[in-house]
Design a protein around this motif. Sequence first.
Motif, PDB file in Angstrom:
ATOM      1  N   UNK A  32       0.838  -1.204   0.000  1.00 48.93           N
ATOM      2  CA  UNK A  32       0.000   0.000   0.000  1.00 48.93           C
ATOM      3  C   UNK A  32       0.870   1.249   0.000  1.00 48.93           C
ATOM      4  N   UNK A  33       1.959   1.227   0.756  1.00 53.28           N
ATOM      5  CA  UNK A  33       2.863   2.382   0.800  1.00 53.28           C
ATOM      6  C   UNK A  33       3.515   2.598  -0.558  1.00 53.28           C
ATOM      7  N   UNK A  34       3.972   1.518  -1.174  1.00 50.19           N
ATOM      8  CA  UNK A  34       4.621   1.632  -2.485  1.00 50.19           C
ATOM      9  C   UNK A  34       3.659   2.229  -3.511  1.00 50.19           C
ATOM     10  N   UNK A  35       2.451   1.731  -3.530  1.00 45.61           N
ATOM     11  CA  UNK A  35       1.454   2.246  -4.476  1.00 45.61           C
ATOM     12  C   UNK A  35       1.105   3.699  -4.170  1.00 45.61           C
ATOM     13  N   UNK A  74       3.005   6.020  -2.671  1.00 40.16           N
ATOM     14  CA  UNK A  74       4.106   6.910  -3.029  1.00 40.16           C
ATOM     15  C   UNK A  74       4.185   7.122  -4.535  1.00 40.16           C
ATOM     16  N   UNK A  75       3.947   6.048  -5.289  1.00 38.21           N
ATOM     17  CA  UNK A  75       3.989   6.165  -6.750  1.00 38.21           C
ATOM     18  C   UNK A  75       2.865   7.039  -7.286  1.00 38.21           C
ATOM     19  N   UNK A  76       1.736   7.053  -6.569  1.00 35.74           N
ATOM     20  CA  UNK A  76       0.559   7.767  -7.055  1.00 35.74           C
ATOM     21  C   UNK A  76       0.505   9.231  -6.633  1.00 35.74           C
ATOM     22  N   UNK A  77       1.338   9.648  -5.699  1.00 40.91           N
ATOM     23  CA  UNK A  77       1.248  11.022  -5.191  1.00 40.91           C
ATOM     24  C   UNK A  77       1.324  12.088  -6.280  1.00 40.91           C
ATOM     25  N   UNK A  96       4.055  16.073  -0.780  1.00 39.42           N
ATOM     26  CA  UNK A  96       4.731  15.355   0.300  1.00 39.42           C
ATOM     27  C   UNK A  96       3.760  15.088   1.437  1.00 39.42           C
ATOM     28  N   UNK A  97       4.236  14.343   2.430  1.00 40.58           N
ATOM     29  CA  UNK A  97       3.420  14.015   3.597  1.00 40.58           C
ATOM     30  C   UNK A  97       4.261  14.171   4.865  1.00 40.58           C
ATOM     31  N   UNK A 128      -6.213   8.018   1.759  1.00 44.00           N
ATOM     32  CA  UNK A 128      -5.054   8.304   0.901  1.00 44.00           C
ATOM     33  C   UNK A 128      -4.791   9.814   0.940  1.00 44.00           C
ATOM     34  N   UNK A 129      -3.526  10.240   0.857  1.00 40.53           N
ATOM     35  CA  UNK A 129      -3.223  11.676   0.851  1.00 40.53           C
ATOM     36  C   UNK A 129      -3.944  12.481  -0.215  1.00 40.53           C
ATOM     37  N   UNK A 130      -4.426  11.826  -1.274  1.00 45.93           N
ATOM     38  CA  UNK A 130      -5.182  12.549  -2.308  1.00 45.93           C
ATOM     39  C   UNK A 130      -6.421  13.214  -1.725  1.00 45.93           C
ATOM     40  N   UNK A 131      -6.904  12.703  -0.577  1.00 46.26           N
ATOM     41  CA  UNK A 131      -8.104  13.256   0.049  1.00 46.26           C
ATOM     42  C   UNK A 131      -7.878  14.657   0.604  1.00 46.26           C
ATOM     43  N   UNK A 132      -6.622  15.097   0.659  1.00 42.93           N
ATOM     44  CA  UNK A 132      -6.370  16.487   1.057  1.00 42.93           C
ATOM     45  C   UNK A 132      -6.991  17.451   0.050  1.00 42.93           C
ATOM     46  N   UNK A 133      -7.161  17.002  -1.191  1.00 40.79           N
ATOM     47  CA  UNK A 133      -7.830  17.841  -2.196  1.00 40.79           C
ATOM     48  C   UNK A 133      -9.294  18.054  -1.829  1.00 40.79           C
ATOM     49  N   UNK A 134      -9.917  17.009  -1.282  1.00 41.23           N
ATOM     50  CA  UNK A 134     -11.312  17.125  -0.839  1.00 41.23           C
ATOM     51  C   UNK A 134     -11.416  18.067   0.354  1.00 41.23           C
TER      52      UNK A 134
END
Length: 270
Positions: A24-27, A29-32, A39-40, A232-238
Amino acid sequence: MQEKSPSIPSIDSHIHLDQYDDDAIRQMMQSLPNHQVESIIAVSMNKDSCQRIELLSRQYPGLVYPAYGYHPEQPLPSRQQTSELLEWIESRMNQLVAVGEIGLPYYLRQELAAREEKLDEAGYIQLLEQYLQLAAKHDKPVVLHAVYEDADTVCQLLEEYRIRRAHFHWFKGSAATVKRMAQHGYHISFTPDIAYEPEIRELAALYPRELVMAETDGPWPFEGPFTGQSTHPRMTADVCREWAAIQGLSEYEARQILYANTCNFYQLNG
């Protein structure tokens, strides 16, 4: 004409990266980059957590910024365990961006009270003070788990140790506490629950713009429109989108503010 997608990146200001499995971490990081996440800030729970976060920050330099500490919603460590972790953290002051996650165990207190057991309040306060002393000694910011009445105790300690850079993550508290925190320039961060929790939305409307950041607290799961999704960090956009609407800002303006606030607080090269 359709508005272009905002080009300002986001930063997840609070995530428990070590609690995800390796795949999950690998995926993640690749998707950020695909989600405009620059960054996180990876916070720690205990020594094992700190050590894994250290490895991840080395594996993903520039993406993972480490914060080291002892999360309060756990049994009190022994004196030796505390001493060992404090020494371990102090030897890595040039690596970490903050001391955290630290604070007071509000939810553990509630659980114990339900079982008619008592929390060692003095023990947890003493533990927190040791980490605040370390942060003050090295002029490092602190990442805090302190909600409701615990936040008042923590504010008092921050004032005593003259710590100005304090990040109360996923904060909830009284109007008086909110006012006190804002007056002292303490930062708070909002999670995806800003989309559906009235208490959080009310706070988002009131707290000074220059003291706000976005976080996920992953892997904590969320409800509402996020039900069933892996955090997922992408939720920071929400988070940014909802905060922008509450503040009457464009999404671009909101991203600029949240990004600058996070870079300035954690002294990142943004």
